[in-house]
Design an enzyme around this catalytic site. Structure first.
Site, PDB file in Angstrom:
ATOM      1  N   ASP A 167       0.845  -1.196   0.000  1.00  0.00           N
ATOM      2  CA  ASP A 167       0.000   0.000   0.000  1.00  0.00           C
ATOM      3  C   ASP A 167       0.879   1.244   0.000  1.00  0.00           C
ATOM      4  O   ASP A 167       1.892   1.311   0.701  1.00  0.00           O
ATOM      5  CB  ASP A 167      -0.934  -0.002   1.215  1.00  0.00           C
ATOM      6  N   GLN A 189     -14.166   2.995   1.173  1.00  0.00           N
ATOM      7  CA  GLN A 189     -13.607   2.481  -0.079  1.00  0.00           C
ATOM      8  C   GLN A 189     -13.320   3.663  -1.008  1.00  0.00           C
ATOM      9  O   GLN A 189     -14.189   4.507  -1.250  1.00  0.00           O
ATOM     10  CB  GLN A 189     -14.562   1.494  -0.773  1.00  0.00           C
ATOM     11  N   HIS A 233     -10.359  -5.185  -3.478  1.00  0.00           N
ATOM     12  CA  HIS A 233      -9.035  -5.501  -2.942  1.00  0.00           C
ATOM     13  C   HIS A 233      -9.163  -5.877  -1.481  1.00  0.00           C
ATOM     14  O   HIS A 233     -10.035  -5.384  -0.766  1.00  0.00           O
ATOM     15  CB  HIS A 233      -8.071  -4.320  -3.112  1.00  0.00           C
ATOM     16  N   HIS A 275      -7.219  -5.837   2.110  1.00  0.00           N
ATOM     17  CA  HIS A 275      -6.097  -5.250   2.852  1.00  0.00           C
ATOM     18  C   HIS A 275      -5.547  -6.307   3.803  1.00  0.00           C
ATOM     19  O   HIS A 275      -6.303  -6.850   4.623  1.00  0.00           O
ATOM     20  CB  HIS A 275      -6.558  -4.071   3.711  1.00  0.00           C
TER      21      HIS A 275
HETATM   22  P1  5GP Z   1      -9.769   1.461   0.010  1.00  0.00           P
HETATM   23  O1  5GP Z   1      -9.866   2.705   0.848  1.00  0.00           O
HETATM   24  O2  5GP Z   1     -10.413   1.627  -1.327  1.00  0.00           O
HETATM   25  O3  5GP Z   1     -10.253   0.238   0.750  1.00  0.00           O
HETATM   26  O4  5GP Z   1      -8.233   1.209  -0.190  1.00  0.00           O
HETATM   27  C1  5GP Z   1      -7.499   1.755  -1.221  1.00  0.00           C
HETATM   28  C2  5GP Z   1      -6.070   1.665  -0.806  1.00  0.00           C
HETATM   29  O5  5GP Z   1      -5.271   1.855  -1.957  1.00  0.00           O
HETATM   30  C3  5GP Z   1      -5.644   2.708   0.218  1.00  0.00           C
HETATM   31  O6  5GP Z   1      -5.116   2.069   1.376  1.00  0.00           O
HETATM   32  C4  5GP Z   1      -4.597   3.539  -0.508  1.00  0.00           C
HETATM   33  O7  5GP Z   1      -3.540   3.954   0.331  1.00  0.00           O
HETATM   34  C5  5GP Z   1      -4.129   2.585  -1.597  1.00  0.00           C
HETATM   35  N1  5GP Z   1      -3.672   3.241  -2.817  1.00  0.00           N
HETATM   36  C6  5GP Z   1      -4.290   4.258  -3.467  1.00  0.00           C
HETATM   37  N2  5GP Z   1      -3.601   4.591  -4.570  1.00  0.00           N
HETATM   38  C7  5GP Z   1      -2.522   3.760  -4.612  1.00  0.00           C
HETATM   39  C8  5GP Z   1      -1.420   3.632  -5.537  1.00  0.00           C
HETATM   40  O8  5GP Z   1      -1.309   4.336  -6.534  1.00  0.00           O
HETATM   41  N3  5GP Z   1      -0.499   2.676  -5.251  1.00  0.00           N
HETATM   42  C9  5GP Z   1      -0.603   1.862  -4.148  1.00  0.00           C
HETATM   43  N4  5GP Z   1       0.366   0.947  -3.982  1.00  0.00           N
HETATM   44  N5  5GP Z   1      -1.624   1.965  -3.265  1.00  0.00           N
HETATM   45  C10 5GP Z   1      -2.563   2.900  -3.499  1.00  0.00           C
END
Ligand code: 5GP
Length: 115
Positions: free
Chosen positions: A30, A93, A99, A101
């Protein structure tokens, strides 16, 4: 259809620290880790949210869970990690490509269900 951020990473159109890949998923570090180990397990199929998964995705979802266990061990957290799926903007999200975590390397309190 517009490619998701994660599809661009899968296709190497955007950089990421990819720590695992097989025919069905990849795992990346992440970019903004919420724990010492914070890895995202991402299916190559761009299912937007968990609730958008269909009957035909059952095997894929199982594969992600089994892969997550192996990836966590390889990432060095052994068998102590938390697995989180955010489903919907209201619970945080931000990337609408399913995805998982994997969070580890720190203690989580029982009451603290989030990051
Ligand atoms: P969500 O909030 O959708 O469950 O999680 C998305 C995750 O993707 C977040 O923890 C955020 O830090 C990660 N993320 C967002 N953009 C990028 C990126 O460009 N590269 C990586 N490696 N992680 C990302």
């Amino acid at each position: 259809m517009t490619e998701t951020l994660f599809t661009k990473i899968i296709n190497r159109e955007l950089p990421a620290d990819i720590i695992y890949e097989d025919d069905h998923c990849i795992a990346i570090k992440d970019i903004a880790p919420k724990a010492p180990t914070h890895v995202l397990v991402i299916p190559k199929k761009p299912i937007p949210r968990l609730v958008d998964a269909a009957e035909e995705d059952q095997a894929l979802l199982g594969h992600l869970m089994v892969a997550a266990g192996k990836i966590a061990a390889e990432a060095g957290v052994g068998d102590a990690f938390r697995l989180i799926i955010n489903n919907g903007a209201d619970v945080g999200q931000t990337v609408f490509h399913l995805h998982l975590h994997i969070l580890g390397g720190k203690e989580f309190s029982e009451a603290q269900l989030g990051f």
